[in-house]
Scaffold this motif. Structure first.
Motif, PDB file in Angstrom:
ATOM      1  N   MET A 106       0.839  -1.189   0.000  1.00  0.00           N
ATOM      2  CA  MET A 106       0.000   0.000   0.000  1.00  0.00           C
ATOM      3  C   MET A 106       0.879   1.245   0.000  1.00  0.00           C
ATOM      4  N   GLY A 107       0.491   2.245  -0.798  1.00  0.00           N
ATOM      5  CA  GLY A 107       1.198   3.514  -0.822  1.00  0.00           C
ATOM      6  C   GLY A 107       0.479   4.538   0.040  1.00  0.00           C
ATOM      7  N   THR A 108       1.225   5.226   0.905  1.00  0.00           N
ATOM      8  CA  THR A 108       0.641   6.252   1.766  1.00  0.00           C
ATOM      9  C   THR A 108       1.374   7.566   1.560  1.00  0.00           C
ATOM     10  N   GLU A 109       0.647   8.662   1.784  1.00  0.00           N
ATOM     11  CA  GLU A 109       1.236  10.000   1.707  1.00  0.00           C
ATOM     12  C   GLU A 109       0.898  10.756   2.980  1.00  0.00           C
ATOM     13  N   VAL A 110       1.927  11.194   3.689  1.00  0.00           N
ATOM     14  CA  VAL A 110       1.733  12.017   4.876  1.00  0.00           C
ATOM     15  C   VAL A 110       1.513  13.456   4.410  1.00  0.00           C
ATOM     16  N   ILE A 111       0.334  14.005   4.715  1.00  0.00           N
ATOM     17  CA  ILE A 111      -0.009  15.359   4.287  1.00  0.00           C
ATOM     18  C   ILE A 111       0.436  16.338   5.372  1.00  0.00           C
ATOM     19  N   LEU A 112       1.296  17.288   4.987  1.00  0.00           N
ATOM     20  CA  LEU A 112       1.870  18.236   5.935  1.00  0.00           C
ATOM     21  C   LEU A 112       1.269  19.624   5.746  1.00  0.00           C
ATOM     22  N   ASP A 113       1.138  20.363   6.854  1.00  0.00           N
ATOM     23  CA  ASP A 113       0.685  21.749   6.755  1.00  0.00           C
ATOM     24  C   ASP A 113       1.889  22.666   6.527  1.00  0.00           C
ATOM     25  N   ALA A 114       1.659  23.984   6.549  1.00  0.00           N
ATOM     26  CA  ALA A 114       2.739  24.939   6.269  1.00  0.00           C
ATOM     27  C   ALA A 114       3.861  24.843   7.285  1.00  0.00           C
ATOM     28  N   GLY A 115       3.564  24.366   8.487  1.00  0.00           N
ATOM     29  CA  GLY A 115       4.578  24.215   9.520  1.00  0.00           C
ATOM     30  C   GLY A 115       5.182  22.828   9.581  1.00  0.00           C
ATOM     31  N   ASP A 116       4.959  22.038   8.539  1.00  0.00           N
ATOM     32  CA  ASP A 116       5.474  20.662   8.444  1.00  0.00           C
ATOM     33  C   ASP A 116       4.908  19.740   9.520  1.00  0.00           C
ATOM     34  N   GLN A 117       3.723  20.075  10.032  1.00  0.00           N
ATOM     35  CA  GLN A 117       3.033  19.199  10.967  1.00  0.00           C
ATOM     36  C   GLN A 117       2.088  18.279  10.196  1.00  0.00           C
ATOM     37  N   VAL A 118       1.942  17.049  10.668  1.00  0.00           N
ATOM     38  CA  VAL A 118       1.084  16.089   9.975  1.00  0.00           C
ATOM     39  C   VAL A 118      -0.384  16.522  10.098  1.00  0.00           C
ATOM     40  N   GLN A 119      -0.996  16.737   8.943  1.00  0.00           N
ATOM     41  CA  GLN A 119      -2.379  17.200   8.887  1.00  0.00           C
ATOM     42  C   GLN A 119      -3.351  16.045   8.627  1.00  0.00           C
ATOM     43  N   GLY A 120      -2.861  15.019   7.981  1.00  0.00           N
ATOM     44  CA  GLY A 120      -3.676  13.858   7.646  1.00  0.00           C
ATOM     45  C   GLY A 120      -2.850  12.879   6.838  1.00  0.00           C
TER      46      GLY A 120
END
Length: 281
Positions: A106-120
């Motif tokens: 399975m391929g996953t993508e960690v979605i980061l906000d402008a501050g490089d925090q995990v958003q989803g």
């Protein structure tokens, strides 16, 4: 005294005890351990135990042991938790993480906000499997869509989908009033599902929005199920009830599901670290 370090996480209330087997050693009987660890009163409490292992085929390998000791092929909420954990704890250096599971890579993508925090976390859940033998389900035809199933003398209309694990989708007028805890366990172990099944009760709000409750194979009713949400939208499209992209409202929150033109199903949702601890083995 032997100790097991763990991290408690959840995805929309579907909660897991995460154990890094790159660093920890566990006793051989993982089924018995999972039953003890996941017990809500005598253990840590969780819907399942997720083990993180090295992989020769992907960045990491995931094993999911349900609270009843059975092993699941795949877990949508669990894989989001795993992706967040391995990224934030720097077990993998890239936000694009491949995970080996019993249902495939399975391929996953960690979605980061402008501050490089995990958003989803966005997960490519792969292609749905619709042939009855691939679910597996013992129903006739090339696809088990809106087929009648005899349940204690009553006809229940089901659609069977595999997202690497089996799902039985039932459309209901009111998800809140659905017989999840009575019909769910009967369908889970129905002879038509030789590997048992997860059971989804789905209320259509509009083509882009549904409500869902889930009876999970090996875990009873849970707050959310990622593979189940994917199966629900696939079933919704096959039954001309939903669009290919829709929001699934679960007890624990919302998931965005997209059955893309390339036949892959994409799931986007949150993952949360609750606490870290040590368990006395």
């Amino acid at each position: 005294m032997n100790l097991m370090n763990f991290i408690k996480m959840h995805g929309l209330g579907n909660d897991f005890v995460m154990v890094n087997l790159m660093q920890e050693e566990l006793p051989g009987d993982l089924a018995a351990l999972a039953r003890k660890v996941c017990h809500r009163h005598y253990g840590i409490g969780a819907d399942g135990m997720i083990l993180i292992l090295p992989s020769e085929q992907a960045d990491v390998k995931m094993r999911i042991i349900n609270s009843d000791g059975s092993e699941a092929e795949m877990c949508g909420n669990g894989i989001r938790c795993l992706a967040k954990l391995v990224y934030e704890y720097k077990l993998v250096q890239t936000p694009f993480i491949t995970v080996e599971t019993l249902a495939g890579i399975m391929g996953t993508e960690v979605i980061l906000d402008a501050g490089d925090q995990v958003q989803g976390i966005k997960v490519d859940m792969g292609e749905p499997r619709l042939l009855p033998e691939s679910v597996p389900v013992l129903l006739p035809g090339k696809q088990a869509v809106a087929q009648g199933l005899n349940v204690d003398g009553n006809r229940v209309e089901v659609t069977a989908v595999s997202m690497g694990n089996p799902h039985c989708v039932i459309f209901v007028p009111d998800a809140a009033a659905a017989p999840v805890t009575t019909l769910g366990p009967i369908l889970e172990k129905h002879p038509a599902f030789p590997a048992k099944t997860n059971v989804e009760f789905v209320e259509i709000i509009n083509p882009g929005e549904v409500k869902m409750r889930i009876w999970e194979r090996g875990a009873q009713e849970t707050m959310a199920c990622g593979t189940g949400a994917c199966a629900v939208i696939v079933a919704g499209v096959l039954n001309n009830k939903t669009q290919r992209e829709a929001v699934v409202h679960l007890k624990g929150g919302d998931l965005k599901i997209h059955w893309a033109d390339n036949n892959h199903v994409f799931m986007t949702g949150p993952a949360v670290v609750v606490f870290e601890g040590r368990y006395f083995l």
